[in-house]
Design an enzyme around this catalytic site. Structure first.
Site, short mmCIF file in Angstrom:
data_model
loop_
_atom_site.label_atom_id
_atom_site.label_comp_id
_atom_site.label_asym_id
_atom_site.label_seq_id
_atom_site.Cartn_x
_atom_site.Cartn_y
_atom_site.Cartn_z
N HIS A 1 -10.75 -5.64 28.21
CA HIS A 1 -11.79 -5.14 29.13
C HIS A 1 -12.53 -6.34 29.73
O HIS A 1 -12.74 -7.35 29.06
CB HIS A 1 -12.76 -4.23 28.36
N GLU B 1 -9.19 -2.07 36.67
CA GLU B 1 -10.65 -2.03 36.71
C GLU B 1 -11.16 -3.24 37.48
O GLU B 1 -11.45 -4.29 36.87
CB GLU B 1 -11.22 -2.08 35.28
P1 PGA Z 1 -17.99 2.34 34.63
O1 PGA Z 1 -17.28 1.46 33.51
O2 PGA Z 1 -17.28 3.65 34.69
O3 PGA Z 1 -19.40 2.44 34.14
O4 PGA Z 1 -17.88 1.59 35.92
C1 PGA Z 1 -15.89 1.46 33.35
C2 PGA Z 1 -15.53 0.47 32.27
O5 PGA Z 1 -16.23 -0.56 32.15
O6 PGA Z 1 -14.56 0.70 31.52
#
Ligand code: PGA
Length: 254
Positions: free
Chosen positions: A95, A166
């Site tokens: 992450h 992401e």
């Molecule tokens: P968010 O976070 O949905 O708050 O943007 C996603 C993540 O960090 O996995």
């Protein structure tokens, strides 16, 4: 067809076990909806047992991170085999908030292998820090994917692997600042191409790609429809039972 995948990344929330209990009770009110998905909840570690007891009929347990090494003695570490014995099925790996603390592509690759050894699904997070007009962020993405998935056996390991795209610039934002469906489609096409180059088309097609980064009820339907993703990794909106339910509905409405 495989069920859509929904992963709740609770990060360091809710702030107490009793608040987590309230959220879990609210979530269980929509158990029948969640049974239509492959739902995973990644809570703070001390809540694992509570989550398992209260969501066992509609969700699987997931990790936000774990140490790659399980050999030897490691004061302060909770190693994958222990976590597996709690019923953990999936681990978020790499992450961006872990990468910001020093996680490298190399350690991500080690963790993927450790998860495979423990029989835990790997959800490997990738995403550019920012976007630029010249498309250089695609090169960053290519490098991150190649190094994070280095050394995998294309025949035996791929069934235990998923990717979460992401983009770091989108995480934690509100829907207004989130990625557009058109940009998401473009990134997913690019990620698929990198996976095809690495593993060949037949195998690459078996790797689900999720999207995470400001997924909210208001943009979930547009982000899921036609962009090539198989589900969502949701941060802040997963802490609100009503928002999370709407996001789940967007995945089965397609
Ligand atoms: P968010 O976070 O949905 O708050 O943007 C996603 C993540 O960090 O996995």
């Amino acid at each position: 067809m495989a069920k859509p995948i929904l992963v709740a990344n609770w990060k360091n929330h809710p702030g107490s076990l009793s608040e987590a209990g309230v959220l879990l009770k609210q979530l269980s009110g929509s158990a029948r909806l969640y049974q239509k998905l492959s739902l995973f909840i990644a809570p703070p570690l001390p809540y694992l047992e509570s989550v398992s007891l209260r969501t066992g009929n509609f969700a699987h347990l997931a990790l936000q991170d774990f140490p790659a090494s399980s050999d030897g003695t490691h004061t302060g570490m909770v190693t994958p085999d222990i976590l597996k014995s709690f019923g953990v099925k999936l681990a978020i790996i790499g992450h961006s908030e872990r990468r910001a603390l020093g996680e490298t592509n190399d350690s991500v690759a080690q963790k993927v292998k450790a998860a495979l050894r423990s029989g835990i699904l790997s959800l490997v997070c990738v995403g550019e820090l920012s976007r630029d007009q010249d498309g250089e962020h695609f090169e960053f993405l290519r490098e991150q994917i190649k190094l994070s998935l280095a050394g995998l056996n294309r025949k035996t390991d791929i069934s235990k692997l998923a990717l979460a795209y992401e983009p770091v610039w989108a995480i934690g934002k509100r829907a207004d600042d989130a990625i557009t469906p058109a940009d998401l489609s473009q990134s997913v096409i690019f990620i698929k191409k990198v996976l095809v180059d690495m593993f060949g088309r037949t195998i690459a097609e078996r790797i689900p790609i999720l999207y995470g980064g400001a997924v909210e009820p208001v943009d979930a339907t547009a982000l899921f429809g036609g962009t090539g993703i198989k589900g969502f990794l949701v941060g802040h909106a997963s802490l609100n039972a009503k928002s999370f339910k709407t996001i789940a509905e967007s995945l089965i409405r397609k």
